[in-house]
Design a protein around this motif. Structure first.
Motif, PDB file in Angstrom:
ATOM      1  N   UNK A  35     -14.781  12.542   7.889  1.00 18.18           N
ATOM      2  CA  UNK A  35     -14.811  12.754   6.447  1.00 18.18           C
ATOM      3  C   UNK A  35     -14.274  14.119   6.049  1.00 18.18           C
ATOM      4  N   UNK A  36     -14.402  15.104   6.927  1.00 13.89           N
ATOM      5  CA  UNK A  36     -13.873  16.438   6.615  1.00 13.89           C
ATOM      6  C   UNK A  36     -12.362  16.411   6.415  1.00 13.89           C
ATOM      7  N   UNK A  37     -11.677  15.541   7.165  1.00 17.23           N
ATOM      8  CA  UNK A  37     -10.225  15.388   6.973  1.00 17.23           C
ATOM      9  C   UNK A  37      -9.922  14.740   5.623  1.00 17.23           C
ATOM     10  N   UNK A  38     -10.667  13.678   5.336  1.00 20.31           N
ATOM     11  CA  UNK A  38     -10.432  12.937   4.093  1.00 20.31           C
ATOM     12  C   UNK A  38     -10.680  13.839   2.894  1.00 20.31           C
ATOM     13  N   UNK A  39     -11.678  14.696   2.997  1.00 20.34           N
ATOM     14  CA  UNK A  39     -12.002  15.603   1.881  1.00 20.34           C
ATOM     15  C   UNK A  39     -10.839  16.521   1.549  1.00 20.34           C
ATOM     16  N   UNK A  40     -10.050  16.886   2.547  1.00 22.82           N
ATOM     17  CA  UNK A  40      -8.918  17.778   2.324  1.00 22.82           C
ATOM     18  C   UNK A  40      -7.733  17.070   1.656  1.00 22.82           C
ATOM     19  N   UNK A  41      -7.771  15.736   1.638  1.00 23.38           N
ATOM     20  CA  UNK A  41      -6.649  14.978   1.073  1.00 23.38           C
ATOM     21  C   UNK A  41      -6.854  14.636  -0.384  1.00 23.38           C
ATOM     22  N   UNK A  42      -7.978  15.012  -0.959  1.00 19.16           N
ATOM     23  CA  UNK A  42      -8.246  14.646  -2.348  1.00 19.16           C
ATOM     24  C   UNK A  42      -8.877  15.786  -3.118  1.00 19.16           C
ATOM     25  N   UNK A  78       0.858  -1.193   0.000  1.00 14.21           N
ATOM     26  CA  UNK A  78       0.000   0.000   0.000  1.00 14.21           C
ATOM     27  C   UNK A  78       0.894   1.242   0.000  1.00 14.21           C
ATOM     28  N   UNK A  79       1.275   1.732  -1.168  1.00 14.46           N
ATOM     29  CA  UNK A  79       2.101   2.938  -1.204  1.00 14.46           C
ATOM     30  C   UNK A  79       1.306   4.157  -0.728  1.00 14.46           C
ATOM     31  N   UNK A  80       2.000   5.024   0.012  1.00 11.31           N
ATOM     32  CA  UNK A  80       1.446   6.331   0.300  1.00 11.31           C
ATOM     33  C   UNK A  80       1.583   7.199  -0.935  1.00 11.31           C
ATOM     34  N   UNK A  81       1.773   8.469  -0.771  1.00 10.00           N
ATOM     35  CA  UNK A  81       1.836   9.360  -1.918  1.00 10.00           C
ATOM     36  C   UNK A  81       3.267   9.419  -2.451  1.00 10.00           C
ATOM     37  N   UNK A  82       3.450   8.810  -3.619  1.00 15.97           N
ATOM     38  CA  UNK A  82       4.748   8.757  -4.281  1.00 15.97           C
ATOM     39  C   UNK A  82       4.619   9.448  -5.631  1.00 15.97           C
ATOM     40  N   UNK A  83       5.501  10.380  -5.901  1.00 13.09           N
ATOM     41  CA  UNK A  83       5.436  11.123  -7.154  1.00 13.09           C
ATOM     42  C   UNK A  83       5.708  10.203  -8.339  1.00 13.09           C
ATOM     43  N   UNK A 123      -0.583  19.801  -4.439  1.00 15.77           N
ATOM     44  CA  UNK A 123      -0.573  19.733  -2.983  1.00 15.77           C
ATOM     45  C   UNK A 123      -0.976  18.338  -2.501  1.00 15.77           C
ATOM     46  N   UNK A 124       0.032  17.565  -2.081  1.00 15.34           N
ATOM     47  CA  UNK A 124      -0.214  16.215  -1.583  1.00 15.34           C
ATOM     48  C   UNK A 124       0.582  16.038  -0.290  1.00 15.34           C
ATOM     49  N   UNK A 125      -0.063  15.639   0.801  1.00 10.59           N
ATOM     50  CA  UNK A 125       0.662  15.504   2.067  1.00 10.59           C
ATOM     51  C   UNK A 125       1.629  14.325   2.063  1.00 10.59           C
ATOM     52  N   UNK A 126       2.804  14.529   2.629  1.00 10.63           N
ATOM     53  CA  UNK A 126       3.801  13.470   2.838  1.00 10.63           C
ATOM     54  C   UNK A 126       4.294  12.832   1.538  1.00 10.63           C
TER      55      UNK A 126
END
Length: 248
Positions: A241-248, A183-188, A197-200
């Motif tokens: 869900x408010x947190x998740x909304x900010x990640x996408x 399960x990769x996190x955010x990898x360019x 804008x992508x966290x981590x």
């Protein structure tokens, strides 16, 4: 050591990066993707990195499911055995459901899940015959929750990959065949190069090194890079869900 490794979707992004890392470790590689000219360039690069390895390439559109079986078997014949198959090919097209982009959402659903089933079937057919092998599926940190906009269908396919992998693992739990879901996190990579804008987020090389380390450990599930995803995936499961909304 798993010496002979097949990687789908190897012409770019994470597939390309993993191939480089495995070449450094002295693994023979069977690489397939739609863009054969990129595979030829990658083959030359890998043989430059390690002249002692063998690199086989074939054109493959994973949505041609009959071809998946024939190409996997051809690679097995090339190498004698397949020690590990990495089901990596995928895409990230799409938009919010109901906004007129069904065609793009369907493309992602078919490529990321139905075609992954075909790849798992083809790999496991060979592994069952050999009574040995390591199946690796590439899911995503997005598998743990639903996401909005372009990630809605993508995240759903990755949740399906995680579930598929567990089912296969249970099925062969008392055999020499191993099943790992990464399960990769955010990898360019090319799939997200336009997202700003992508966290981590980490660069491709850093992410692929983390993926290869996790693959070699052959754990059932791995979240990479370890920092912060090894613990953050638990937070994501219960975050509002408010947190998740900010990640996408």
């Amino acid at each position: 050591m798993r010496k002979n490794i097949l990687i789908t979707g190897a012409s770019s992004g994470l597939g390309h990066g993993m191939a480089v890392e495995f070449a450094k470790q002295g693994c023979n590689l069977a690489l397939c993707a739609r863009r054969v000219e990129r595979l030829e360039e990658l083959k030359a690069q890998l043989e430059g990195i390690n002249p002692n390895i063998k690199v086989f390439i074939r054109s493959l559109d994973v949505n041609d499911h009959d071809a998946v079986f024939s190409v996997f078997k051809a690679f097995r014949d090339d190498m004698g055995t397949l020690d590990r198959v990495i089901v990596n090919a995928g895409m990230g097209k799409g938009a919010s459901i109901g906004t007129g982009y069904f065609h793009a959402n369907k493309q992602t659903a078919v490529t990321n899940f139905v075609s992954a089933v075909a790849q798992c079937e083809a790999a496991m057919d060979i592994f069952r015959e050999q009574n040995a092998g390591h199946l690796v599926t590439i899911s995503s940190i997005s598998a743990v929750r639903g996401f909005r906009r372009a990630m809605t269908v993508y995240a759903a396919t990755k949740a399906a990959i995680t579930s598929l992998s567990e089912g296969i693992r249970i099925d062969v739990r008392n055999t020499p065949i191993k099943v790992t879901c990464i399960h990769p996190g955010f990898i360019r990579s090319e799939i997200n190069d336009k997202v700003e804008k992508v966290p981590f987020i980490v660069d491709t090389e850093t992410g692929c090194k983390a993926m290869v380390r996790a693959i070699n450990k052959e754990k059932a599930n791995s979240y990479v890079p370890t920092w912060p995803w090894a613990w953050l995936h638990w937070i994501l499961r219960i975050a509002p869900q408010s947190w998740i909304a900010k990640m996408s």
